[in-house]
Design an enzyme around this catalytic site. Sequence first.
Site, PDB file in Angstrom:
ATOM      1  N   LYS B  90       0.808  -1.223   0.000  1.00 21.77           N
ATOM      2  CA  LYS B  90       0.000   0.000   0.000  1.00 21.77           C
ATOM      3  C   LYS B  90       0.845   1.279   0.000  1.00 21.77           C
ATOM      4  O   LYS B  90       0.439   2.301  -0.532  1.00 21.77           O
ATOM      5  CB  LYS B  90      -0.948   0.012   1.195  1.00 21.77           C
ATOM      6  CG  LYS B  90      -2.025  -1.072   1.159  1.00 21.77           C
ATOM      7  CD  LYS B  90      -3.051  -0.809   0.071  1.00 21.77           C
ATOM      8  CE  LYS B  90      -4.234  -1.780   0.147  1.00 21.77           C
ATOM      9  NZ  LYS B  90      -5.123  -1.630  -1.033  1.00 21.77           N
ATOM     10  N   GLU B 112     -10.088   5.477   3.207  1.00 22.97           N
ATOM     11  CA  GLU B 112     -10.826   4.327   3.715  1.00 22.97           C
ATOM     12  C   GLU B 112      -9.820   3.226   4.000  1.00 22.97           C
ATOM     13  O   GLU B 112      -8.734   3.209   3.422  1.00 22.97           O
ATOM     14  CB  GLU B 112     -11.822   3.844   2.653  1.00 22.97           C
ATOM     15  CG  GLU B 112     -11.222   2.914   1.567  1.00 22.97           C
ATOM     16  CD  GLU B 112     -10.213   3.576   0.636  1.00 22.97           C
ATOM     17  OE1 GLU B 112     -10.171   4.825   0.599  1.00 22.97           O
ATOM     18  OE2 GLU B 112      -9.455   2.851  -0.045  1.00 22.97           O
ATOM     19  N   SER B 380       1.635  -9.669  -0.900  1.00 26.53           N
ATOM     20  CA  SER B 380       1.345  -8.236  -0.836  1.00 26.53           C
ATOM     21  C   SER B 380       1.475  -7.644   0.553  1.00 26.53           C
ATOM     22  O   SER B 380       1.624  -6.437   0.703  1.00 26.53           O
ATOM     23  CB  SER B 380      -0.057  -7.980  -1.377  1.00 26.53           C
ATOM     24  OG  SER B 380      -1.001  -8.767  -0.675  1.00 26.53           O
TER      25      SER B 380
END
Lengths: 269, 401
Positions: B90, B112, B380
């Site tokens: 991210k 969010e 990830s």
Amino acid sequence: MTSPGVREVLARCREQGRAALIGYLPVGFPSVEGSIQAMVAMVEEGVDIVEVGIPYSDPLMDGPVIQQAAAAALEAGTRVDDVFRATAAVRAAGAPPLVMTYWNLVLRRGVERFAADLAANGGAGLITPDLIPDEAADWIAASDRHQLDRCFLVAPSSTPDRLAQVTAQCRGFVYAASTMGVTGARSSVSDAAYDIVTRTRAVTDLPVCVGLGVSTRQQAADLAGVADGVIVGSALVRCLFGEGELSQRIEALRALTRELAAGVREGRP
Amino acid sequence: MSEQRPAVGRFGPFGGRYVPEALIPALEQLDEARLKAAVDPDFEAELARLHRSYTGRPSIITEVPRFAAHCGGARVLLKREDLNHTGSHKINNVLAQALLTKRMGKSRVIAETGAGQHGVATATAAALMGLECTIYMGKVDTERQALNVARMKILGAEVIAVEHGSATLKDAINEALRDWVTNVDNTHYLIGTVTGPHPFPEMVRDFHRIIGVEARAQVLDLTGRLPDAVLACVGGGSNAMGIFHAFIPDAQVRLIGVEAGGEGLASGRHAARFAADATPGVLHGAMSYLMQDEDGQTIESHSISAGLDYPSVGPEHSWLRDSGRAEYRYAVDSDVMDAFHLLCRTEGIIPALESAHALVGAMEVGRELGPEALLLVNLSGRGDKDMHTAAAYFGLIEEAQ
């Protein structure tokens, strides 16, 4: 269909030297029958145009009051089909019904089928809070075929170019959001309301109606001084909350409607 | 002015801009800023510096032979986005959007978050760059990802638990959009995945593209060839777009996205948007595949991993699927927990539950292709945040509280 359309109603109000009162309620709150009774009551007390909402699972332009009403309506099993009963009833009561809907509900039914069903049930057109004209080719074509009005929104953040592009695709009236934000009553309706109406008038001859935040007779009167129509939502919906008999809640709705109807008659010299 | 402009930001029929008019100027401003930044050497240099000396890029690839023994003997390489600062991919997108926020002269970011990884990354970038920060998170997710809530607060962010609707990621996005439309003057909505109105799907993909660019070179360097398949989990789909994108021109490389199958399709409790009776629709500004009922109301999704618990998917994934360039399958919660456990025990790597979906995909595809196959899996994120869920699942903690 002998009853007048949105344009005729707005023209008649203008002749009478006043703004139109446009009242919003969602179908299905507190029940489908109850919401239809409430809409008809608003028409009897002086609402000129009814904005009929369809409850949606993800109402991102709505504040807490309308979110709660929509959630309760869905919980109680309200379906998209129910909106057409409401439009027919409002039309029979003598006011043009405009349906306020988030776009996915129209897409799912099919734009053409939705437009045909709306036209067949007395509907005057759509208000589309999450559809911009750039994405609306199918709706523009369908609304032309079925002679339905298209109310796209403009906002205080809209540039002059956007105002021109959006209003060029509107029919009926232009829905001007008075403040940046979601639906819900506010203690003051900002100067931004005057500003957006003035800037919108500069690019279109269509009537301009103002919504977001109006809850009192005084606010209605203030906005009636500048706009062709005053749109009230959350304050009316709030009347239908509570524990009492539905008839009592509808009495409260009638009382607020009378106040607002008086307000839109006070705004002009 | 009666003619419409051509629709912007489309991937085939998907994407677009289904948002309130009030947001259009902000989206145009963002589009202009990111296109300008894309050709600005100063922006590129600043971002490259942050990737290198803040995030720790390039992230390595790790070959995992003991895990691969359970994948039909195929050779398996993990792209280690879990080793990035803040613990997931991210951060790649967040640092870039935070730089854009400063360039646009805005002082506040909102975001969010589902699993909390995007929220933590956003709170981190806000602390680094002196931005005010508010994170919206579904109430259900604040409970299952309590550690990440604490991390965000420690970093100085305000965390708002969203209690209405399903109280998960989709409701957090609704609330973030309401905040944005109210405060758009000084606020940038730092969307954490490849969905939302144009330019977000394209922009977020471009900011994660570095994952695949690095991995493609690393795999070639290590093995002398391209992988047979690239696998990634798909919630909104940012890590998958990030690793897929550089491989799209390599027609011989299969691109495989793994959705959350939850408790199985028959249960109705899943987030497999492409499975079952998939239909396109509009949610949160984009046209894409969507879990919806026959009226068009959104159906609530379910996954054991908060980060994949979302009823829609990035529009470019819908296009990759319908055009046939990528394929999508799903992994059910119980298989995900087994794969999670297996990677921990065979390789000493604790993956995020989201990433464990891609591991299930690798086990299946490896068995289908056999020992000659070479698989690249995007790991990830790391699983620290999932310890509570995992410990409860495997019965490692007393139900004392």
